[in-house]
Design an enzyme around this catalytic site. Structure first.
Site, PDB file in Angstrom:
ATOM      1  N   SER A   1     -10.088  -0.309   7.040  1.00 40.18           N
ATOM      2  CA  SER A   1      -9.380  -0.255   5.822  1.00 40.18           C
ATOM      3  C   SER A   1      -8.731  -1.367   5.233  1.00 40.18           C
ATOM      4  O   SER A   1      -8.470  -1.301   4.049  1.00 40.18           O
ATOM      5  CB  SER A   1      -8.477   1.051   5.928  1.00 40.18           C
ATOM      6  OG  SER A   1      -9.152   2.185   5.795  1.00 40.18           O
TER       7      SER A   1
ATOM      8  N   LYS B   1       0.755  -1.007   0.048  1.00 40.95           N
ATOM      9  CA  LYS B   1       0.063  -0.002   0.036  1.00 40.95           C
ATOM     10  C   LYS B   1       0.865   1.269  -0.079  1.00 40.95           C
ATOM     11  O   LYS B   1       1.997   1.349   0.679  1.00 40.95           O
ATOM     12  CB  LYS B   1      -0.882   0.172   1.263  1.00 40.95           C
ATOM     13  CG  LYS B   1      -2.071   0.918   1.296  1.00 40.95           C
ATOM     14  CD  LYS B   1      -2.740   0.935   2.529  1.00 40.95           C
ATOM     15  CE  LYS B   1      -3.780   2.112   2.628  1.00 40.95           C
ATOM     16  NZ  LYS B   1      -4.763   1.897   3.796  1.00 40.95           N
TER      17      LYS B   1
ATOM     18  N   SER C   1      -9.829   1.858   2.900  1.00 38.36           N
ATOM     19  CA  SER C   1      -8.891   2.606   2.017  1.00 38.36           C
ATOM     20  C   SER C   1      -7.878   1.884   1.337  1.00 38.36           C
ATOM     21  O   SER C   1      -7.177   2.394   0.478  1.00 38.36           O
ATOM     22  CB  SER C   1      -8.182   3.752   2.910  1.00 38.36           C
ATOM     23  OG  SER C   1      -7.188   3.270   4.030  1.00 38.36           O
TER      24      SER C   1
END
Lengths: 488, 477
Positions: free
Chosen positions: A176, A77, A152
């Site tokens: 997330s 990420k 997210s």
């Protein structure tokens, strides 16, 4: 079965037996990433670096070195700092930021021999539940490209689901990792707060942020967690607890496992088809020998308001360093210091980030602190107590991950409250700091539905065990999204 | 109108750790700009603070040194504000749970008395960097070498009533932190900086006036000048019918004045909240005891010991013990004099008066404790009188004498105690002053002093006054 449909455990066997090399596996993923560029999973693809890493992994294997994840291509990420590589946190603010150091998670996985394919797309500074707040545009859900992948960690979830990496790292502040895992039909784990070091992970809300693995199977997640976990002298909030062998317990029988269903999770707001999927999952666990009971978490309803005070408050301070002075975006021709701050931040941050900074600054200001921040912390303590009481009666808690499957792009972008309610089932786990995971459990209108398992502190092994046993009885986790084609 | 000045000080003391409070970067002074600022000090994305454990024993030692209570839980908070030399946009400090609470110090004043100044709290925090305006045209340079330097901010109660008292207090704190070894106390390098909160009120009233805060004063001299300026300015404002604005001011040593920096009324809200990156730390009794055991003797303990061991009055003992260097000098002197009472008296009265008069510190004194002790022992063994001793002390002070005994010998200063040599002299003086002798014998005994004075004059003060008294009385009877 093609390479990208193999689990990490299977890929390691294949690499070991010489079925294919790390370079071939890496090339396979790089090809797929290019072919499915429209999904917008990646912000940065590291083709050269990945191939060099794969080469090194093949050489190491040839020399008899046996790294735990030697040659496995993964993605990070874009919230994890990677030395010499752009680390944007999905923001225009950091579009030019090259991190001068590796996050502990990145360094640990590198030491275990992974190949880094690139950095995945995400909601800006991890603030969002749909991946629509990214400066780099929304990620598309591989099951239905008109829909969001969740957020997210939407880029990581979509990349794993679409076979654009073997696994990916994610972070979870209010859901997330788990919510996009559910929306994309993958297995995602948020460990106990402090289990994995936060060093090098760009902070959203420091007391809630936790990194975790996003993978195809519970077994792969256990393997990644093994490498990612451990105390870190660079993170005072990391737990000084030994890391158990997470895979050792996976095969344990679930006979007698006490599973609690949180009544409030089923009371309102849960879509009927999703509830049906959860009920079927409960039946599977019963068949595996688990004992199901109902438990009450009386303060769970307050978790969203408490979260939307605490997280923005911490974020408002955490994001102050992005001031245009030392790194990151700076406005053009500032007329004075005030102008430099004001325009750099106004132009560098997106709407959602600015909204949360303002909420946070407001709730911390003199005269409001007691009414908001202090109150929210009191609620947080009550929620922790609720969970502790529940864990005196049961071993793990089970419920939905998300109120409904992936929604349409743009559907909730104008309704912040509806967007915030997406995290209604996941937030309490962050407030209490408990380990929780989402695993694929079925479909609602051809869209994946996740079931959430929550464990007591440091009981990652227990929920991974339950998840793995469930995956031995079901094949939801093996389904591939039609939009990108299984054998494609 | 008569005014009373009310002063409280916030003193920032740099703790002498090798590395910074939340990072491993060096705290060494004088490096090239930004060469001692690591990723943490720069506030790069993803970095986290880790407390340098060295700061805890130092802060605790200070707390014990002022008789404060030590917090059982020490936690940090974030103080939010934007400034280019504050990399994170917040300062990590202690708002809710300062490590040191309460306490007091007894500061010696120039007149030899002691004054108690109470301490509100002392807390740990990180320093900011430095903004450099001079060397850059139309822009400001930032040096982050200082960012993250460990500070102990010591906040006093508004107990001081003059600039002199404030300076005495600041000097005392300076001395205490260096004595305890928690700071190098190097003021030129910014290791001790004062913020002075000053207000005035009509004498005899108890309500506090509106105060101003003069920031970042880094020398005792400037502190005195800044406070005096501020007191005068406030008097002028009030006496001309104005009102004092609560504000932050800066002292400009070149112009010898304070100037407003920013008004507190429009100042920002710091939005304090607990620092989530650092967990609260428990400070247990065992740790406190360990720090206590490794500490040098504190002024108060020393005073009690002096009173007991040397049979000094409580007041003498406190004054002598208040300054550890003075206390050492006293004890060294006793080694050579053995009359602790005389030594205590002389150190407190004669020595302190001269030190204050010439504004020198005991550690800079050329006169050795050995020679001073010998001087005092010559009083005790009646070789010289106290008056002569004062003269010799002045000679030693001026550097005109090196060795007490040689000086006595060379200048023939030995007290004449021998009645054989004194008797003829007294007889001669009585014979030369028949009128006074007659008056004495008729009852005007006050004239004894006249004869004694004459003898002392003739012997240049060397005669033992007590013996002269007795002899004169006998001869006149």
């Amino acid at each position: 079965m093609t390479m990208h449909e193999r689990s990490i455990v299977q890929q390691l066997d294949d690499l070991h037996s010489g079925k294919y090399s790390a370079v071939e596996l890496t090339r396979h993923y790089l090809d797929r990433i290019q072919r499915h560029e429209a999904l917008n999973c990646y912000i940065t693809v590291l083709e050269e670096k990945a191939l060099a890493g794969a080469n090194a992994a093949d050489s190491a294997r040839a020399e008899g070195q046996n790294h735990l994840l030697g040659g496995i291509p993964i993605a990070h990420k874009d919230i994890f700092c990677t030395e010499g590589i752009k680390t944007s946190a999905g923001s225009k603010m950091l579009d030019s930021f090259i991190a001068p150091y590796d996050a502990t998670v990145v360094a640990k996985l590198a030491a275990a021999g992974v190949v880094t394919l690139g950095k995945t797309n995400m909601d800006e500074f991890a603030m969002g539940s749909s991946n629509e707040t990214s400066f780099y545009g929304p990620v598309r859900n591989p099951w239905d490209t008109t829909r969001v992948p969740g957020g997210s960690s939407g880029g990581s979830a979509a990349a794993v689901a679409a076979g654009l990496c073997s696994a990916a790292t994610g972070t979870d502040t209010g859901g997330s990792i788990r919510q996009p895992s559910a929306h994309c039909g993958i297995t995602g784990l948020k460990p106990t707060y402090g289990r994995i070091s936060r060093w090098g992970m760009i902070a959203f809300a420091s007391s809630l942020d936790q990194a975790g693995p996003m993978a195809r199977t519970a077994e792969d997640a256990a393997l990644l967690l093994q490498v990612m976990s451990g105390s870190d002298s660079l993170d005072s909030t990391s737990l000084d607890e030994p890391v158990p062998d997470y895979r050792a317990d996976l095969t344990r029988s679930l006979e007698g496992l006490r599973i609690g269903l949180c009544e409030d999770f089923f009371a309102t707001g849960l879509e009927a088809d999703s509830e049906q999927v959860i009920q079927e999952a409960i039946t599977v666990f019963e068949q595996l020998g688990a004992k199901i009971s109902r438990v009450a978490l009386p303060h769970i309803a307050q978790s969203i308001p408490a979260y939307y005070v605490i997280a923005p408050a911490e974020a408002s301070a955490n994001l102050s360093r992005f001031d245009g002075i030392r790194f990151g975006y700076r406005c053009e021709n500032p007329s004075n210091l005030e102008d430099l701050y004001s325009r750099s931040r106004s132009e560098g941050f997106g709407e959602e980030v600015k909204r949360r900074i303002m909420i946070g600054a407001f709730t911390l200001s003199t005269g409001y602190y007691d009414a908001y921040y202090r109150k929210a912390q009191q609620i947080r303590r009550l929620i922790k107590i609720d969970f502790q009481t529940a864990f005196e009666q049961v071993d793990i808690l089970l419920g939905p991950t998300s109120p409904q499957p992936a929604f349409k792009q743009g559907e909730k972008t104008d309704d912040q409250v509806a967007m915030y309610l997406q995290d209604i089932y996941t937030i309490a786990g962050n407030l209490a700091g408990l380990p929780a995971m989402s695993i694929p459990a079925g479909f609602s209108s051809k869209l994946p539905v996740g079931v959430q398992l929550i464990g007591n502190y440091m009981q990652e092994g227990r929920i991974l065990n339950a998840a793995h046993q469930f995956q031995q009885q079901t094949d939801w986790h093996l389904r591939s999204p039609g939009a990108v084609g299984a054998g494609d | 109108m008569a005014w009373e000045t009310v002063i409280g000080l916030e003193i920032h003391v740099q703790l002498n750790t090798k590395s910074k409070i939340f990072s491993g970067a060096s705290t060494e002074f004088g490096a090239e700009p930004n060469t001692q600022a690591c990723a943490v000090d720069l506030g790069l994305p993803g970095v986290l603070p880790v407390v340098n454990a060295e700061v805890y024993p130092k802060a605790v030692a200070f707390g014990l040194g002022v008789g404060a209570s030590i917090s059982k839980i020490s936690a940090f908070d974030r103080k939010n504000y934007f400034y280019p030399d504050l990399p994170k946009g917040y300062q990590i400090t202690q708002m809710d749970k300062p490590i040191v609470l309460g306490g007091s110090v007894d500061i010696p004043l120039a007149d030899g008395t002691l004054k108690q100044v109470n301490i509100t709290r002392a807390h740990l925090e990180e320093d900011a960097g430095k903004s450099l305006h001079e060397e850059f045209q139309q822009s400001t340079g930032i040096d982050l070498n200082r960012a993250g330097t460990p500070l102990l901010e010591i906040v006093s109660e508004p107990d001081m009533r003059s600039a002199k008292e404030a300076v005495a207090y600041a000097k005392y704190i300076h001395q205490l932190v260096t004595y305890l070894g928690v700071s190098d106390g190097n003021m030129a390098e910014g290791s001790l900086r004062c913020d002075a909160n000053v207000s005035i009120r009509p004498s005899g009233t108890t309500e506090m006036g509106t105060r101003t805060e003069t920031k970042n004063v880094n020398s005792f001299r400037f502190l005195e000048r800044a406070i005096n300026f501020e007191v005068q300015r406030q008097q002028q404002v009030l006496e001309s019918g104005g009102r004092i604005v609560q504000e932050t001011r800066l002292f400009d040593p070149d112009r010898d004045e304070t100037r407003p920096m920013r008004s507190k009324e429009t100042a920002m809200d710091y939005r304090y909240f607990p620092e989530p990156d650092l967990l609260p730390v428990k400070i247990d009794e065992a740790f406190i005891a360990e720090v206590k055991n490794s500490m040098p003797e504190l002024p108060r303990e020393k005073a009690a010991r002096f009173a007991n061991q040397y049979q000094l009055t409580q007041a003498d003992a406190q004054v002598l013990a208040a300054d550890p260097d003075l206390a050492n000098y006293f004890e060294d002197t006793v080694q050579h004099c053995h009359d602790a009472k005389t030594t205590g008296n002389w150190v407190r009265v004669e020595l302190l008066a001269r030190l204050n008069r010439d504004d020198i510190h005991i550690t800079d004194l050329a006169l050795s404790a050995e020679q001073f002790g010998i001087l005092l022992s010559r009083i005790s063994d009646k070789t010289i009188s106290g008056k002569i001793a004062k003269d010799i002390l002045d000679a030693l002070w001026q550097g005109e004498a090196q060795s007490v005994d040689e000086y006595i010998e060379k200048n023939d200063l030995k007290q004449v105690s021998d009645s054989g040599s004194l008797a003829p002299l007294i007889e001669k003086i009585i014979a030369d002053n028949p009128k006074q002798a007659e008056q004495y014998r008729q009852g005007k005994t006050k004239l004894l002093g006249f004869f004694v004075g004459q003898v002392m004059k003739e012997t240049a003060g060397k005669a033992n006054p007590q013996q002269v008294n007795e002899l004169v009385r006998t001869k006149l009877s």
